[in-house]
Design a protein around this motif. Structure first.
Motif, PDB file in Angstrom:
ATOM      1  N   PHE A   1       1.827 -10.445   1.237  1.00  4.78           N
ATOM      2  CA  PHE A   1       0.241  -9.871   0.691  1.00  4.78           C
ATOM      3  C   PHE A   1       0.450  -8.555   0.324  1.00  4.78           C
ATOM      4  CE2 PHE A   1       1.978  -9.446   5.230  1.00  4.78           C
ATOM      5  CZ  PHE A   1       2.055  -7.634   5.097  1.00  4.78           C
ATOM      6  N   ALA A   2      -1.278  -7.946  -0.022  1.00  2.42           N
ATOM      7  CA  ALA A   2      -0.385  -6.566  -0.779  1.00  2.42           C
ATOM      8  C   ALA A   2      -2.188  -6.379  -1.138  1.00  2.42           C
ATOM      9  CB  ALA A   2      -0.207  -6.399  -1.888  1.00  2.42           C
ATOM     10  N   ALA A   3      -2.332  -4.299  -0.660  1.00  7.79           N
ATOM     11  CA  ALA A   3      -3.459  -3.984  -0.103  1.00  7.79           C
ATOM     12  C   ALA A   3      -3.473  -2.640  -1.162  1.00  7.79           C
ATOM     13  CB  ALA A   3      -3.756  -3.521   0.731  1.00  7.79           C
ATOM     14  N   THR A   4      -4.255  -2.134  -1.639  1.00  3.77           N
ATOM     15  CA  THR A   4      -4.454  -1.593  -2.775  1.00  3.77           C
ATOM     16  C   THR A   4      -4.067   0.925  -2.245  1.00  3.77           C
ATOM     17  OG1 THR A   4      -7.015  -0.438  -2.779  1.00  3.77           O
ATOM     18  CG2 THR A   4      -6.191  -2.251  -4.352  1.00  3.77           C
ATOM     19  N   ASP A   5      -3.887   1.198  -2.396  1.00  8.66           N
ATOM     20  CA  ASP A   5      -3.912   2.563  -1.644  1.00  8.66           C
ATOM     21  C   ASP A   5      -5.382   2.943  -1.269  1.00  8.66           C
ATOM     22  OD1 ASP A   5      -4.571   3.170  -4.343  1.00  8.66           O
ATOM     23  OD2 ASP A   5      -2.393   4.651  -4.284  1.00  8.66           O
ATOM     24  N   THR A   6      -6.201   2.710  -1.144  1.00 11.04           N
ATOM     25  CA  THR A   6      -7.689   3.505  -1.056  1.00 11.04           C
ATOM     26  C   THR A   6      -7.247   3.805   0.477  1.00 11.04           C
ATOM     27  OG1 THR A   6      -8.598   1.218  -0.173  1.00 11.04           O
ATOM     28  CG2 THR A   6      -9.054   1.809  -2.813  1.00 11.04           C
ATOM     29  N   ILE A   7      -6.728   2.718   1.253  1.00  6.56           N
ATOM     30  CA  ILE A   7      -6.206   3.325   3.065  1.00  6.56           C
ATOM     31  C   ILE A   7      -4.686   3.382   2.490  1.00  6.56           C
ATOM     32  CG2 ILE A   7      -6.083   2.300   5.009  1.00  6.56           C
ATOM     33  CD1 ILE A   7      -9.025   1.021   4.730  1.00  6.56           C
ATOM     34  N   GLU A   8      -4.345   4.572   2.752  1.00  9.28           N
ATOM     35  CA  GLU A   8      -2.584   4.323   2.464  1.00  9.28           C
ATOM     36  C   GLU A   8      -1.987   4.426   3.332  1.00  9.28           C
ATOM     37  OE1 GLU A   8      -1.985   8.244   1.051  1.00  9.28           O
ATOM     38  OE2 GLU A   8      -2.790   8.430  -0.507  1.00  9.28           O
ATOM     39  N   GLY A   9      -1.313   2.839   3.115  1.00  7.85           N
ATOM     40  CA  GLY A   9      -0.405   2.403   4.809  1.00  7.85           C
ATOM     41  C   GLY A   9       0.890   1.561   4.257  1.00  7.85           C
ATOM     42  N   GLY A  10       1.796   1.130   5.237  1.00  8.31           N
ATOM     43  CA  GLY A  10       2.601   0.540   4.297  1.00  8.31           C
ATOM     44  C   GLY A  10       2.329  -0.502   4.050  1.00  8.31           C
ATOM     45  N   ASN A  11       1.628  -1.592   3.477  1.00  3.28           N
ATOM     46  CA  ASN A  11       0.368  -1.809   2.457  1.00  3.28           C
ATOM     47  C   ASN A  11       0.666  -1.800   1.702  1.00  3.28           C
ATOM     48  OD1 ASN A  11       2.439  -4.572   5.055  1.00  3.28           O
ATOM     49  ND2 ASN A  11       0.363  -3.567   6.285  1.00  3.28           N
ATOM     50  N   SER A  12       0.275  -0.717   1.794  1.00  4.75           N
ATOM     51  CA  SER A  12      -0.528  -0.031   0.111  1.00  4.75           C
ATOM     52  C   SER A  12       0.257  -0.706  -1.548  1.00  4.75           C
ATOM     53  CB  SER A  12      -0.773   1.579   0.061  1.00  4.75           C
ATOM     54  OG  SER A  12      -2.021   1.346   1.258  1.00  4.75           O
ATOM     55  N   LYS A  13       0.764  -1.267  -1.809  1.00  2.31           N
ATOM     56  CA  LYS A  13       1.127  -2.074  -2.640  1.00  2.31           C
ATOM     57  C   LYS A  13       1.319  -1.422  -4.192  1.00  2.31           C
ATOM     58  CE  LYS A  13       3.544  -5.227   0.758  1.00  2.31           C
ATOM     59  NZ  LYS A  13       3.999  -6.547   1.197  1.00  2.31           N
ATOM     60  N   ILE A  14      -0.509  -1.341  -3.690  1.00  4.07           N
ATOM     61  CA  ILE A  14      -0.918  -1.273  -5.606  1.00  4.07           C
ATOM     62  C   ILE A  14      -1.945  -0.309  -5.420  1.00  4.07           C
ATOM     63  CG2 ILE A  14      -3.130  -2.552  -6.688  1.00  4.07           C
ATOM     64  CD1 ILE A  14      -2.679  -4.996  -5.285  1.00  4.07           C
TER      65      ILE A  14
END
Length: 282
Positions: free
Chosen positions: A256-269
């Motif tokens: 799974f991945a999220a964008t960096d609109t909210i920065e964190g360890g899962n912000s891979k995009i």
């Protein structure tokens, strides 16, 4: 033009500045013993500024307002306020008598010291109607599609009908099939959830959503898709909150991945390119 980012969006701000070829300014932000925030912007600042700050969690909203005020105080004439994730945007109407329309209240404060507003994958475009300044609504469709391509996804699914357009746009970028999950009640106790029109058997599926909060919706969708024979399942969102039991729920998918609109360890995009291109077009 300078690019300035609040503490919620430092990494994203640096990327946007690099793409634009503009100077990046990191403001001084600290917290007093009583919890109040202090901000200061040092050095020379141009008359036109891009200010990037996600308004989550709550203290980041106050930080945004203080940064806007500080920029006006040092003589900035034009503030382009970019809010990658707009906190409180989900309360955009009254559901019960006596409620505040939180999104509208945020808009009123944001536009006091902004000349232009840019948002990303807002919960509802209704938010834009409350602004008396110019606005632009961006989408993370292209970078999300690129990430899913690397996973070999050949079918894009929205977890509900409300996100059908988002799934369609991502799928069109990829050149693959798209659908949404539909709940059908078979009896008083039996409910089946499956793609409305397509068959997931043997497919590598990408579940696309705007926000992943606790991950419960993704977990339920993944369970149903596996029952229907999906080969591999990936989940992706624009805004990754990942609170509560989210990490446990995300074990239901292969990745799974999220964008960096909210920065964190899962912000891979990153959505830096999307934001930078929108600023170039102003």
């Amino acid at each position: 033009m300078n690019v300035i980012a609040g503490s919620a969006s430092i990494g994203l701000g640096e990327k946007v500045a690099r793409i634009l070829g503009e100077d990046f300014i990191r403001p001084h932000v600290e917290r007093f013993p009583d919890g109040e925030l202090y901000v200061r912007i040092d050095g020379d600042v141009d008359e036109e500024v891009v200010l990037i700050q996600t308004t989550y969690p709550n203290e980041k909203i106050i930080e945004l307002f203080l940064l806007q005020d500080a920029l006006r105080e040092i003589g900035v004439k034009k503030i382009i306020t970019v809010i990658p994730y707009f906190g409180y945007s989900r309360q955009d109407k009254i559901f019960k008598k006596g409620e505040a329309i939180s999104a509208r209240a945020m808009v009123r404060h944001i536009e006091m010291n902004a000349d232009y507003f840019i948002g990303m994958d807002l919960h509802s475009e209704n938010v834009l109607t409350w602004f008396d300044i110019q606005t632009k609504h961006l989408h993370a469709t292209k970078p999300i599609a690129e990430w899913l391509k690397t996973k070999g996804v050949d079918m894009v699914i929205s977890p509900d009908k409300g996100g059908y357009k988002r799934a369609r746009y991502v799928a069109q970028e990829m050149g693959v099939e798209f659908d949404y999950l539909e709940k059908t009640r078979l009896s008083g106790t039996e409910v089946i959830i499956k793609p409305k029109n397509l068959d997931a058997e043997g497919k590598t599926v990408g579940i696309v959503d705007d926000i992943i909060s606790t991950g419960g919706t993704i977990a339920r969708a993944a369970d149903q898709l596996r029952e229907q024979g999906a080969k591999r399942i990936y989940a992706v969102c624009t805004h990754g909150l990942f609170i509560g039991r989210a990490m446990e729920n995300m074990r239901k998918v292969n990745d799974f991945a999220a964008t960096d609109t909210i920065e964190g360890g899962n912000s891979k995009i990153t959505v830096a390119g999307v934001i930078a291109e929108s600023i170039k077009s102003l």
